[in-house]
Design an enzyme around this catalytic site. Structure first.
Site, PDB file in Angstrom:
ATOM      1  CB  CYS A 116      14.151   5.594  23.285  1.00  0.00           C
ATOM      2  SG  CYS A 116      12.199   5.773  23.553  1.00  0.00           S
ATOM      3  CB  CYS A 119      12.044   1.106  24.370  1.00  0.00           C
ATOM      4  SG  CYS A 119      12.851   1.756  23.094  1.00  0.00           S
ATOM      5  CB  CYS A 165      12.216   5.240  19.612  1.00  0.00           C
ATOM      6  SG  CYS A 165      13.244   4.136  20.240  1.00  0.00           S
ATOM      7  CB  CYS A 168       8.792   1.993  22.046  1.00  0.00           C
ATOM      8  SG  CYS A 168       9.457   3.563  22.062  1.00  0.00           S
ATOM      9  CB  CYS A 188      15.042  19.501  15.487  1.00  0.00           C
ATOM     10  SG  CYS A 188      14.306  20.779  16.475  1.00  0.00           S
TER      11      CYS A 188
END
Length: 201
Positions: A116, A119, A165, A168, A188
């Protein structure tokens, strides 16, 4: 046309029908910022205010470190704006979508993992990436199911499954059931939400 082209054409037609029936598009810096529905955007799940989350942690060499307690990254809007590039901020904090083919979308030539951008949570192993023909990075499974959150997205006039995610609550993209074996899924993702880390060692 092959199956991928059929899928892309079908999704474009569905998008245009929703756009023509649901209002105008807001374009900002080449990003498609969804504003088609009178309903509020399907936001990522409400953040646990600074609470701990249990994630599957991975070293940059891809080695699984096991379960780890991580403090969920919770920031003010001003802090997110400062932390993220503009395009990433629009996608990750406002459920936007980058233009197809505007970012890196092909499988990297070397092994590695995708984290990510906000984070650093491990999200996808490059070995699970495939060319979906859609112009967005596509994966057949996350590196660990607990590292992503699924939620219902009703924007554009149809129901989709949004992916965020777990570290976060940032929006990453969507998952569809038209992917390859072994899962049949296509995660996707927006490339501006991911950071590729080549495998070391």
């Amino acid at each position: 046309m092959n199956r991928i082209h059929d899928i892309v054409a079908w999704e474009r037609r569905r998008f245009l029908r929703a756009a023509l029936g649901g209002g105008a598009l807001a374009l900002a810096g080449g990003l498609l910022v969804p504003r088609l529905s009178a309903r509020p955007a399907a936001a990522a799940p409400a953040p646990a205010r600074g609470g701990d989350v249990l994630l599957e942690c991975f070293a940059d060499d891809g080695h699984r470190l096991g379960l780890c307690h991580v403090r969920k990254l919770v920031l003010s809007d001003a802090q997110w704006r400062e932390r993220l590039p503009e395009a990433s901020y629009e996608v990750m904090r406002h459920n936007g979508t980058e233009r197809a083919f505007s970012g890196p979308h092909e499988r990297p030539p070397v092994p590695g993992l995708f984290r990510c951008l906000a984070c650093d949570t491990a999200l996808y192993d490059a070995a699970t990436e495939f060319d979906s023909g859609t112009g967005w990075p596509s994966f057949w499974q996350p590196i660990a199911k607990r590292n992503v959150i699924e939620s219902t997205d009703r924007m554009f006039g149809w129901v989709r499954t949004a992916i965020s995610c777990a570290g976060c609550d940032s929006h990453l993209g969507h998952v569809f059931d038209d992917g390859p074996r072994p899962t049949g899924l296509r995660y996707c993702m927006n490339s501006v939400a991911l950071r590729f880390v080549p495998r070391v060692g």
